[in-house]
Design a protein around this motif. Structure first.
Motif, PDB file in Angstrom:
ATOM      1  N   ARG A 168       0.833  -1.210   0.000  1.00 10.04           N
ATOM      2  CA  ARG A 168       0.000   0.000   0.000  1.00 10.04           C
ATOM      3  C   ARG A 168       0.864   1.255   0.000  1.00 10.04           C
ATOM      4  O   ARG A 168       0.556   2.236  -0.695  1.00 10.04           O
ATOM      5  CB  ARG A 168      -0.940  -0.009   1.213  1.00 10.04           C
ATOM      6  CG  ARG A 168      -2.123  -0.955   1.078  1.00 10.04           C
ATOM      7  CD  ARG A 168      -3.143  -0.724   2.178  1.00 10.04           C
ATOM      8  NE  ARG A 168      -2.621  -1.131   3.475  1.00 10.04           N
ATOM      9  CZ  ARG A 168      -2.751  -2.351   3.989  1.00 10.04           C
ATOM     10  NH1 ARG A 168      -3.395  -3.283   3.303  1.00 10.04           N
ATOM     11  NH2 ARG A 168      -2.259  -2.644   5.181  1.00 10.04           N
ATOM     12  N   GLU A 169       1.968   1.226   0.769  1.00 11.10           N
ATOM     13  CA  GLU A 169       2.852   2.394   0.806  1.00 11.10           C
ATOM     14  C   GLU A 169       3.504   2.626  -0.550  1.00 11.10           C
ATOM     15  O   GLU A 169       3.645   3.781  -0.997  1.00 11.10           O
ATOM     16  CB  GLU A 169       3.921   2.181   1.882  1.00 11.10           C
ATOM     17  CG  GLU A 169       3.371   2.218   3.296  1.00 11.10           C
ATOM     18  CD  GLU A 169       4.428   1.826   4.326  1.00 11.10           C
ATOM     19  OE1 GLU A 169       5.537   1.406   3.902  1.00 11.10           O
ATOM     20  OE2 GLU A 169       4.141   1.936   5.534  1.00 11.10           O
ATOM     21  N   VAL A 170       3.915   1.564  -1.230  1.00 12.59           N
ATOM     22  CA  VAL A 170       4.513   1.683  -2.565  1.00 12.59           C
ATOM     23  C   VAL A 170       3.529   2.332  -3.531  1.00 12.59           C
ATOM     24  O   VAL A 170       3.872   3.262  -4.277  1.00 12.59           O
ATOM     25  CB  VAL A 170       4.950   0.301  -3.090  1.00 12.59           C
ATOM     26  CG1 VAL A 170       5.234   0.345  -4.592  1.00 12.59           C
ATOM     27  CG2 VAL A 170       6.175  -0.186  -2.343  1.00 12.59           C
ATOM     28  N   LEU A 171       2.304   1.856  -3.519  1.00 11.74           N
ATOM     29  CA  LEU A 171       1.279   2.388  -4.424  1.00 11.74           C
ATOM     30  C   LEU A 171       0.940   3.836  -4.086  1.00 11.74           C
ATOM     31  O   LEU A 171       0.772   4.668  -4.992  1.00 11.74           O
ATOM     32  CB  LEU A 171       0.024   1.518  -4.350  1.00 11.74           C
ATOM     33  CG  LEU A 171       0.159   0.110  -4.930  1.00 11.74           C
ATOM     34  CD1 LEU A 171      -1.069  -0.727  -4.593  1.00 11.74           C
ATOM     35  CD2 LEU A 171       0.367   0.159  -6.440  1.00 11.74           C
ATOM     36  N   GLU A 172       0.859   4.167  -2.805  1.00 13.08           N
ATOM     37  CA  GLU A 172       0.520   5.535  -2.405  1.00 13.08           C
ATOM     38  C   GLU A 172       1.617   6.513  -2.801  1.00 13.08           C
ATOM     39  O   GLU A 172       1.325   7.609  -3.294  1.00 13.08           O
ATOM     40  CB  GLU A 172       0.265   5.583  -0.897  1.00 13.08           C
ATOM     41  CG  GLU A 172      -1.029   4.911  -0.471  1.00 13.08           C
ATOM     42  CD  GLU A 172      -1.142   4.744   1.035  1.00 13.08           C
ATOM     43  OE1 GLU A 172      -0.200   5.197   1.745  1.00 13.08           O
ATOM     44  OE2 GLU A 172      -2.136   4.170   1.502  1.00 13.08           O
ATOM     45  N   ARG A 173       2.879   6.132  -2.588  1.00 20.19           N
ATOM     46  CA  ARG A 173       3.987   7.027  -2.954  1.00 20.19           C
ATOM     47  C   ARG A 173       4.020   7.271  -4.450  1.00 20.19           C
ATOM     48  O   ARG A 173       4.164   8.414  -4.906  1.00 20.19           O
ATOM     49  CB  ARG A 173       5.325   6.433  -2.488  1.00 20.19           C
ATOM     50  CG  ARG A 173       5.597   6.534  -1.012  1.00 20.19           C
ATOM     51  CD  ARG A 173       7.084   6.319  -0.710  1.00 20.19           C
ATOM     52  NE  ARG A 173       7.549   5.027  -1.209  1.00 20.19           N
ATOM     53  CZ  ARG A 173       7.547   3.916  -0.493  1.00 20.19           C
ATOM     54  NH1 ARG A 173       7.079   3.919   0.744  1.00 20.19           N
ATOM     55  NH2 ARG A 173       8.017   2.781  -0.993  1.00 20.19           N
ATOM     56  N   ALA A 174       3.901   6.194  -5.215  1.00 19.59           N
ATOM     57  CA  ALA A 174       3.956   6.340  -6.672  1.00 19.59           C
ATOM     58  C   ALA A 174       2.773   7.152  -7.183  1.00 19.59           C
ATOM     59  O   ALA A 174       2.935   8.019  -8.059  1.00 19.59           O
ATOM     60  CB  ALA A 174       3.978   4.961  -7.330  1.00 19.59           C
ATOM     61  N   SER A 175       1.593   6.908  -6.643  1.00 23.27           N
ATOM     62  CA  SER A 175       0.398   7.643  -7.079  1.00 23.27           C
ATOM     63  C   SER A 175       0.549   9.132  -6.814  1.00 23.27           C
ATOM     64  O   SER A 175       0.254   9.967  -7.674  1.00 23.27           O
ATOM     65  CB  SER A 175      -0.848   7.118  -6.359  1.00 23.27           C
ATOM     66  OG  SER A 175      -1.084   5.774  -6.661  1.00 23.27           O
ATOM     67  N   LEU A 196      -3.904  13.173 -15.072  1.00 25.73           N
ATOM     68  CA  LEU A 196      -3.754  11.744 -15.274  1.00 25.73           C
ATOM     69  C   LEU A 196      -4.859  10.976 -14.562  1.00 25.73           C
ATOM     70  O   LEU A 196      -5.104  11.173 -13.370  1.00 25.73           O
ATOM     71  CB  LEU A 196      -2.388  11.283 -14.733  1.00 25.73           C
ATOM     72  CG  LEU A 196      -2.061   9.791 -14.818  1.00 25.73           C
ATOM     73  CD1 LEU A 196      -1.935   9.354 -16.270  1.00 25.73           C
ATOM     74  CD2 LEU A 196      -0.771   9.482 -14.053  1.00 25.73           C
ATOM     75  N   ALA A 197      -5.528  10.090 -15.299  1.00 26.99           N
ATOM     76  CA  ALA A 197      -6.515   9.192 -14.699  1.00 26.99           C
ATOM     77  C   ALA A 197      -5.771   7.970 -14.167  1.00 26.99           C
ATOM     78  O   ALA A 197      -5.203   7.204 -14.941  1.00 26.99           O
ATOM     79  CB  ALA A 197      -7.558   8.780 -15.729  1.00 26.99           C
ATOM     80  N   LEU A 198      -5.758   7.803 -12.842  1.00 28.85           N
ATOM     81  CA  LEU A 198      -4.904   6.782 -12.235  1.00 28.85           C
ATOM     82  C   LEU A 198      -5.664   6.004 -11.174  1.00 28.85           C
ATOM     83  O   LEU A 198      -6.375   6.582 -10.350  1.00 28.85           O
ATOM     84  CB  LEU A 198      -3.665   7.443 -11.628  1.00 28.85           C
ATOM     85  CG  LEU A 198      -2.589   6.519 -11.036  1.00 28.85           C
ATOM     86  CD1 LEU A 198      -1.204   7.146 -11.199  1.00 28.85           C
ATOM     87  CD2 LEU A 198      -2.842   6.237  -9.567  1.00 28.85           C
ATOM     88  N   THR A 199      -5.503   4.675 -11.185  1.00 30.47           N
ATOM     89  CA  THR A 199      -6.023   3.807 -10.140  1.00 30.47           C
ATOM     90  C   THR A 199      -4.928   2.855  -9.704  1.00 30.47           C
ATOM     91  O   THR A 199      -3.928   2.668 -10.419  1.00 30.47           O
ATOM     92  CB  THR A 199      -7.241   2.990 -10.617  1.00 30.47           C
ATOM     93  OG1 THR A 199      -6.867   2.216 -11.774  1.00 30.47           O
ATOM     94  CG2 THR A 199      -8.410   3.900 -10.977  1.00 30.47           C
ATOM     95  N   THR A 200      -5.103   2.260  -8.527  1.00 31.44           N
ATOM     96  CA  THR A 200      -4.119   1.314  -8.004  1.00 31.44           C
ATOM     97  C   THR A 200      -4.806   0.000  -7.654  1.00 31.44           C
ATOM     98  O   THR A 200      -5.996  -0.034  -7.353  1.00 31.44           O
ATOM     99  CB  THR A 200      -3.423   1.867  -6.751  1.00 31.44           C
ATOM    100  OG1 THR A 200      -4.384   2.035  -5.705  1.00 31.44           O
ATOM    101  CG2 THR A 200      -2.746   3.193  -7.047  1.00 31.44           C
TER     102      THR A 200
END
Length: 288
Positions: free
Chosen positions: A60-67, A77-81
């Motif tokens: 979750r931390e990896v996805l949150e930082r990158a997002s 940018l339209a972005l989902t994780t």
């Protein structure tokens, strides 16, 4: 081309570089991005305990930082994780069925233009039904953020045309679309086999192959009239000709024949060599 740009994000520097490239590509092509992290397939050097809870928290931390970083750079940018428990290769291949492309990171040597491709990347590249792009860490052809633009001399999309027929169409469509999105020149590369003697027949063959290549390019040049095109026909091993032609590449496009079985995957020698030695992102496009 429809569907999202799906990025395999494991938190490694290579996967972060891949996410930068994917976001820029998605913005240029007006496509959404999906960042996918498999918490059961994290890098071996991740400094966390092996409990499932900690692995999921790390994911979750990896996805949150990158997002946060990508949305800061690209506000539109339209972005989902997605945080998934399925093996990374399985999850990526499942989403490839409806994706415009997959983007994978690959660790790169600091001093040698080379990819270090793991079994997951090779498996996905050999089976995906959509184009897949491998991006190495620290790639100079990738815009790394504010104040770190891509190298100015990386201004060509290079496409290897092994056979100027129906098999080349998916490659040319992908390459022309990429060049148009970037405002880049397209270099179409055709390698001719070596012969023991240089004869008039060799000269005639090269002239014929230039005509065949021009005919294969014609409908795409008509569809993308703003894309400048260079025809690159040379005699020699296909891998060496493509490598030489990619000196100014911001993206190199190669083909891979589709397989009837999902249990069998194989990258041809040109695709394999390109992935390991060409110093820019490499797109592998499946064809019949």
């Amino acid at each position: 081309m429809t569907g999202p740009v799906v990025v395999g994000l494991d938190g490694s520097p290579a996967s972060v570089t891949a996410s930068w490239w994917a976001a820029r590509e998605a913005v240029d092509r007006h496509l959404p991005v999906v960042l996918l992290h498999s918490w059961t397939a994290q890098p071996l050097d991740v400094p966390i305990a092996q409990e499932a809870h900690n692995k999921q928290r790390y994911g979750r931390e990896v996805l949150e930082r990158a997002s946060a970083e990508l949305l800061h750079r690209h506000g539109d940018l339209a972005l989902t994780t997605e945080l998934v428990s399925a093996p990374a290769a399985d999850a990526l291949l499942e989403r490839a069925e409806s994706a415009a492309m997959l983007v994978l990171g690959s660790r790169g040597h600091a001093s040698v233009a080379s990819f270090l491709l793991g079994t997951i990347s090779l498996h996905v590249l050999g089976l995906t039904p959509c184009p897949a792009v491998a991006v190495r860490a620290g790639d100079p052809a990738v815009e790394a953020g504010w104040g770190h633009p891509a190298a100015a001399d990386r201004d060509e999309v290079v496409v290897g045309v092994q056979e100027p027929g129906a098999a080349a169409r998916p490659l040319l469509e992908f390459a022309f679309t990429a060049a148009a999105a970037r405002g880049a020149r397209l270099r179409a590369v055709r390698a001719l086999p070596l012969t023991s003697l240089v004869t008039r027949l060799d000269e005639d063959l090269e002239a014929e192959e230039r005509v065949r290549l021009a005919e294969a390019l014609a409908p795409w040049r008509e569809k993308f009239p703003d894309v400048a095109v260079t025809k690159h026909v040379a005699t020699g091993p296909a891998t060496q000709v493509l490598l030489t032609a990619s000196d100014r590449g911001c993206l190199t496009v190669v083909g891979r024949r589709r397989h009837s079985s999902h249990l069998t995957w194989k990258l041809g020698p040109v695709a394999h060599a390109a992935l390991h030695h060409i110093p820019c992102p490499v797109a592998v496009v499946p064809h019949s």
